[in-house]
Each structure stands twice: as C-alpha cells, then as structure tokens.
Motif scaffolding. Sequence first.
Motif, PDB file in Angstrom:
ATOM      1  N   ARG A  13     -39.896  32.341   9.859  1.00 40.94           N
ATOM      2  CA  ARG A  13     -39.764  33.112  11.107  1.00 40.94           C
ATOM      3  C   ARG A  13     -39.488  32.195  12.292  1.00 40.94           C
ATOM      4  O   ARG A  13     -38.593  32.455  13.105  1.00 40.94           O
ATOM      5  CB  ARG A  13     -41.039  33.907  11.385  1.00 40.94           C
ATOM      6  CG  ARG A  13     -41.175  35.150  10.587  1.00 40.94           C
ATOM      7  CD  ARG A  13     -42.389  35.976  11.049  1.00 40.94           C
ATOM      8  NE  ARG A  13     -42.771  36.871   9.999  1.00 40.94           N
ATOM      9  CZ  ARG A  13     -43.698  36.626   9.083  1.00 40.94           C
ATOM     10  NH1 ARG A  13     -44.388  35.510   9.108  1.00 40.94           N
ATOM     11  NH2 ARG A  13     -43.958  37.505   8.150  1.00 40.94           N
ATOM     12  N   ARG A  14     -40.283  31.133  12.410  1.00 43.50           N
ATOM     13  CA  ARG A  14     -40.125  30.216  13.548  1.00 43.50           C
ATOM     14  C   ARG A  14     -38.762  29.528  13.526  1.00 43.50           C
ATOM     15  O   ARG A  14     -38.081  29.451  14.552  1.00 43.50           O
ATOM     16  CB  ARG A  14     -41.243  29.179  13.547  1.00 43.50           C
ATOM     17  CG  ARG A  14     -42.586  29.737  13.973  1.00 43.50           C
ATOM     18  CD  ARG A  14     -43.638  28.648  14.114  1.00 43.50           C
ATOM     19  NE  ARG A  14     -43.904  27.954  12.850  1.00 43.50           N
ATOM     20  CZ  ARG A  14     -44.744  28.404  11.914  1.00 43.50           C
ATOM     21  NH1 ARG A  14     -45.382  29.539  12.088  1.00 43.50           N
ATOM     22  NH2 ARG A  14     -44.938  27.707  10.817  1.00 43.50           N
ATOM     23  N   GLU A  62     -37.591  39.918  16.700  1.00 41.44           N
ATOM     24  CA  GLU A  62     -38.170  40.246  15.395  1.00 41.44           C
ATOM     25  C   GLU A  62     -37.464  39.483  14.281  1.00 41.44           C
ATOM     26  O   GLU A  62     -36.245  39.458  14.206  1.00 41.44           O
ATOM     27  CB  GLU A  62     -38.022  41.740  15.132  1.00 41.44           C
ATOM     28  CG  GLU A  62     -38.524  42.185  13.785  1.00 41.44           C
ATOM     29  CD  GLU A  62     -38.257  43.662  13.534  1.00 41.44           C
ATOM     30  OE1 GLU A  62     -38.554  44.103  12.414  1.00 41.44           O
ATOM     31  OE2 GLU A  62     -37.767  44.369  14.420  1.00 41.44           O
ATOM     32  N   VAL A  63     -38.264  38.846  13.427  1.00 44.40           N
ATOM     33  CA  VAL A  63     -37.771  38.261  12.184  1.00 44.40           C
ATOM     34  C   VAL A  63     -38.683  38.783  11.078  1.00 44.40           C
ATOM     35  O   VAL A  63     -39.841  38.410  10.993  1.00 44.40           O
ATOM     36  CB  VAL A  63     -37.792  36.711  12.191  1.00 44.40           C
ATOM     37  CG1 VAL A  63     -37.309  36.171  10.851  1.00 44.40           C
ATOM     38  CG2 VAL A  63     -36.941  36.157  13.325  1.00 44.40           C
ATOM     39  N   CYS A 112     -43.647  31.917   5.052  1.00 42.21           N
ATOM     40  CA  CYS A 112     -42.996  32.992   5.815  1.00 42.21           C
ATOM     41  C   CYS A 112     -43.067  32.714   7.317  1.00 42.21           C
ATOM     42  O   CYS A 112     -42.103  32.962   8.047  1.00 42.21           O
ATOM     43  CB  CYS A 112     -43.618  34.340   5.491  1.00 42.21           C
ATOM     44  SG  CYS A 112     -43.241  34.916   3.822  1.00 42.21           S
ATOM     45  N   VAL A 159     -39.553  38.961   7.179  1.00 41.10           N
ATOM     46  CA  VAL A 159     -39.327  38.164   5.965  1.00 41.10           C
ATOM     47  C   VAL A 159     -39.822  38.954   4.767  1.00 41.10           C
ATOM     48  O   VAL A 159     -40.970  39.397   4.732  1.00 41.10           O
ATOM     49  CB  VAL A 159     -40.057  36.801   6.040  1.00 41.10           C
ATOM     50  CG1 VAL A 159     -39.834  36.004   4.760  1.00 41.10           C
ATOM     51  CG2 VAL A 159     -39.588  36.016   7.255  1.00 41.10           C
TER      52      VAL A 159
END
Length: 116
Positions: free
Chosen positions: A78-79, A95-96, A74, A98
Amino acid sequence: MTAVTGRVAAAERGETRIADRVVAKIAAQAAKEAVDDPPADGSSPRATVTVHRDAARVRISLELGYPSDVGSQCGAVRRRVAHRVRTLAGMEVPEVAVQVERLHPTGTGAAHGRIR
C-alpha cells in the motif's frame, strides 16, 4: 521566422492526461518492488485503477510466499504503490486495496505444502 513576443499562462496551455492503464502499470510495478520475497512460481502483481480528476483508486491482486507476515507485506505494498503513483503520475491516492490471491509454500521436499 517570427519571434514569440508574449507568454501563454500555464492554465491556458492545456493539460496532461495520464491513461488509467499507465497508472495501473506503475502500481503493478510498485507492488512487485514492495514484496519482500516473491514466490518463484507466482504470477506478477496485477492492478486495476480508477482515475477521477487528480486522484487514483488502486486495487492490487498479488501472490505471496507462505509463511510470511501477510499484514506487513500488504502494508508495504500500500505504502509503495501510493508513493510511486504520487511521484510518477502526480496523483493523489486515497485508496489502495490489496487482495492476496494465493499463498505459495516456500518449503521443499517432504515438508513442501504441509502445515505444521
């Protein structure tokens, strides 16, 4: 034919707007690229995006193989998503989120699906 004698300032030329669905496709593809070992029978990652000015908030839903290090997977998603949206769409990504929808067992035979 007339020659252009003056240049228009960049701020007066207009703006480029990127549709939310385009940013969502970039995010979904980036998530797919970030997963180490995607399950063969799993569905592709899906993304929903909310764009406000030059910032995109992203939600990714995906499926992972089991067993795997869910936290690191995760984090990698995100990265990668934040980097690709910044690079390709020129938007900040504050914001991401997951969401892991399903874990797919990776074993075969009699052990397939059993937790030890």
